[in-house]
Design a protein around this motif. Structure first.
Motif, short mmCIF file in Angstrom:
data_model
loop_
_atom_site.label_atom_id
_atom_site.label_comp_id
_atom_site.label_asym_id
_atom_site.label_seq_id
_atom_site.Cartn_x
_atom_site.Cartn_y
_atom_site.Cartn_z
N GLY A 52 -3.94 3.25 0.90
CA GLY A 52 -3.60 2.87 2.27
C GLY A 52 -2.23 2.26 2.44
N LYS A 53 -1.35 2.38 1.46
CA LYS A 53 -0.03 1.73 1.61
C LYS A 53 0.81 2.40 2.69
CE LYS A 53 2.32 4.27 -2.13
NZ LYS A 53 3.05 4.14 -3.40
N PHE A 54 0.64 3.75 2.82
CA PHE A 54 1.39 4.42 3.89
C PHE A 54 0.82 4.07 5.26
CE2 PHE A 54 2.41 7.87 0.59
CZ PHE A 54 3.55 7.19 0.20
N ARG A 55 -0.50 3.94 5.33
CA ARG A 55 -1.09 3.55 6.62
C ARG A 55 -0.71 2.12 6.99
NH1 ARG A 55 -6.93 4.48 5.19
NH2 ARG A 55 -6.06 4.82 3.13
N ARG A 56 -0.62 1.26 5.99
CA ARG A 56 -0.16 -0.11 6.27
C ARG A 56 1.31 -0.10 6.70
NH1 ARG A 56 -4.47 -3.18 7.39
NH2 ARG A 56 -5.85 -3.54 5.61
N ALA A 57 2.11 0.73 6.07
CA ALA A 57 3.51 0.83 6.48
C ALA A 57 3.62 1.35 7.90
CB ALA A 57 4.28 1.73 5.51
N ASN A 58 2.75 2.30 8.23
CA ASN A 58 2.72 2.85 9.59
C ASN A 58 2.27 1.77 10.59
OD1 ASN A 58 3.03 5.32 11.20
ND2 ASN A 58 0.86 5.06 11.60
N GLU A 59 1.30 0.98 10.18
CA GLU A 59 0.84 -0.13 11.02
C GLU A 59 1.95 -1.13 11.27
OE1 GLU A 59 -2.31 -3.87 10.56
OE2 GLU A 59 -2.57 -2.07 9.33
N ALA A 60 2.73 -1.43 10.22
CA ALA A 60 3.84 -2.37 10.36
C ALA A 60 4.91 -1.81 11.29
CB ALA A 60 4.44 -2.68 9.00
N ALA A 61 5.22 -0.52 11.14
CA ALA A 61 6.25 0.09 11.99
C ALA A 61 5.81 0.13 13.44
CB ALA A 61 6.55 1.51 11.49
N ARG A 62 4.53 0.39 13.68
CA ARG A 62 4.03 0.41 15.05
C ARG A 62 4.09 -0.99 15.66
NH1 ARG A 62 -0.15 3.01 14.15
NH2 ARG A 62 0.53 5.04 14.95
N ALA A 63 3.75 -2.00 14.88
CA ALA A 63 3.83 -3.38 15.38
C ALA A 63 5.28 -3.77 15.66
CB ALA A 63 3.19 -4.34 14.37
N GLU A 64 6.19 -3.31 14.83
CA GLU A 64 7.61 -3.59 15.06
C GLU A 64 8.09 -2.93 16.36
OE1 GLU A 64 9.69 -5.54 13.86
OE2 GLU A 64 8.95 -6.14 11.89
#
Length: 475
Positions: free
Chosen positions: A141-153
């Motif tokens: 899930g590291k890519f999904r977490r990165a995607n989550e971070a980018a969406r929050a940004e």
């Protein structure tokens, strides 16, 4: 075929397991906020999405703010930050999906005949064209977490943009009221100079006739010079404030129209203050800090995912051949998988997680500070309105008394009842009182700007805030 079926089964199994994601799930911080503001004297109605600057009923102010929103460089930079965050989200999201490339090579060469020591008359076409395929499975899930971070940004940048807009509107309004204040004080200085110049003329005539001593003439001349010196001072303040306002408008200096005076501004009757709990759902800077916290929480998951092996699938399909023509090529394909993970790196990956956790604590404290600052700014703005109202009323009382005292002193001096010192003192008091009243009115008007800014500017309600989040989720 049996191998292909087994491989496909393996892929489906991996995809099924991809439902998990390492790292903590975000938990919204909870605060025990006060039920009401300590200095609340406004209404408890919630601030709706209104253009609060229109309450002053000044068309010039309205036009200046609209112009600034479209042309101010800081606002345009903030808008570009949103576009940057949107593109970062798209860039990051691409890591979740497989990659398909194209690759090819071609050689044309002679053909050496072994044992003969000669080359063939038929030259060779050596070629290969393939579509390589690669996919690092997001098992941890590291890519999904990165995607989550980018969406929050992205959401954070949207709220950051709105915070810049509110700050810009407040700065334009504050600077405009400051300009009106300096124009009013310039008008007071001019009127005072005209009055004192006439007094000097009268006393000069009386001195020439021998009715008054020279000291009276000198004192009158001193007061005239004081008023005269104030004129270029306020002219300088007017012009530099116009320059500051033009800078906020994103343009070179030009005169600012004056369709109304400081004393013609409308003062609001009531303020929809609402409750502190509503503040954290509508202040863009607080929401910006919260979604920065969401992004940092997701980065912990990214760092934890990097501690585990990367599982990748690879493959290709294409044609390859070597012969005297291009018709001799055959189809080629391959599928495979790989696993690459850390074994021993002196705790580097563990420290990476600790770094992100420390950054999360920093973001949490920044969010906490944003909430405390928001409530504090509302309290201070409410205090400002209440006290400046009282101060302005006292300043007007002082002006009325000073004007009356000045009239009486002049009459007493003309009647020979008192000395010119009394006239000088009353005139000086009148000049100071009028300047102070203008300054106080400006501060009183700015206090209303401060309260609307502190309350979130009337720029964003809870439904719109949720709309920003939903729009980012659809990206």
């Amino acid at each position: 075929m049996k191998f292909v079926n087994s491989f496909a089964t393996f892929v489906l199994f991996i995809i099924f397991l991809m439902g998990c994601a390492v790292g903590p799930n975000y938990q919204k911080p909870e605060y025990d906020l006060p039920e009401t503001y300590e200095n609340n004297f406004g209404s408890n109605d919630s601030l709706v999405n209104l253009q609060w600057w229109t309450i002053f009923e000044d068309t010039v102010l309205y036009q200046l703010i609209n112009y600034a929103l479209e042309n101010n460089q800081s606002a345009l930079i903030a808008a570009q930050r949103v576009e940057e965050a949107r593109n970062v989200l798209g860039f990051t999201r691409a890591d979740i999906y497989p990659q398909l490339d194209i690759q090819g090579n071609y050689n044309y060469r002679n053909q050496f005949i072994p044992g003969v020591g000669e080359t063939s008359d038929d030259n060779l076409h050596v070629f290969q064209a393939t579509l390589p395929f690669s996919w690092e499975i997001d098992f941890w899930g590291k890519f999904r977490r990165a995607n989550e971070a980018a969406r929050a940004e992205l959401v954070s940048s949207e709220f950051g943009y709105r915070a810049v807009m509110i700050s810009l509107i407040s700065e334009v309004a504050t600077t405009y009221f400051t300009l009106l204040d300096y124009r009013k004080r310039l008008e007071i200085a001019n009127d005072t100079w005209e009055s004192r110049k006439e007094s000097v003329r009268i006393i000069q005539d009386r001195f020439d006739e021998g009715y008054v001593p020279e000291i009276d003439l000198n004192q009158a001349q001193i007061q005239e010079a004081i008023a005269l010196a104030a004129i270029p001072s306020f002219e300088r303040f007017v012009r530099t404030t116009e320059n500051a306002l033009n800078l906020l408008l994103g343009r070179y200096s030009e005169p600012i129209p004056a369709n109304s005076t400081l004393y013609e501004q409308n003062i609001p009757d009531s303020i929809p203050v609402g409750f502190p709990a509503q503040l954290i759902t509508r202040r863009p800077d607080v929401l910006q800090a919260e979604y920065a916290l969401v992004a940092q929480n997701a980065r912990i998951g990214v760092a934890q995912g990097q501690r585990f092996p990367a599982i990748s699938l690879t493959g290709l399909i294409g044609v390859s051949g070597a012969g005297t023509s291009f018709t001799t090529g055959d189809m080629i394909w391959s599928v495979g998988g790989s696993l690459l993970g850390p074994v021993f790196n002196f705790g580097k990956n563990l420290r990476r997680v600790d770094i992100e956790r420390a950054r999360f604590q920093q973001s949490f404290l920044s969010y906490e500070l944003a909430v405390l600052t928001a409530v504090n700014e509302v309290e201070n703005a409410l205090i400002g309105i209440e006290t400046y109202q009282d101060e302005f009323e006292a300043a007007n009382y002082r002006v009325r008394a000073a004007r009356n005292a000045n009239t009486l002193s002049q009459s007493r001096y003309d009647g020979g009842v008192t000395s010119y010192l009394e006239v000088l003192e009353s005139d000086r008091s009148k000049f100071d009182a009028e300047l102070f009243a203008s300054q106080t009115l400006r501060a009183y008007l700015v206090s209303y700007v401060d309260i609307y800014k502190a309350l979130g500017g009337g720029w964003l309600n809870e439904e719109e805030a949720q709309g920003v989040v939903e729009a980012a989720n659809e990206e």
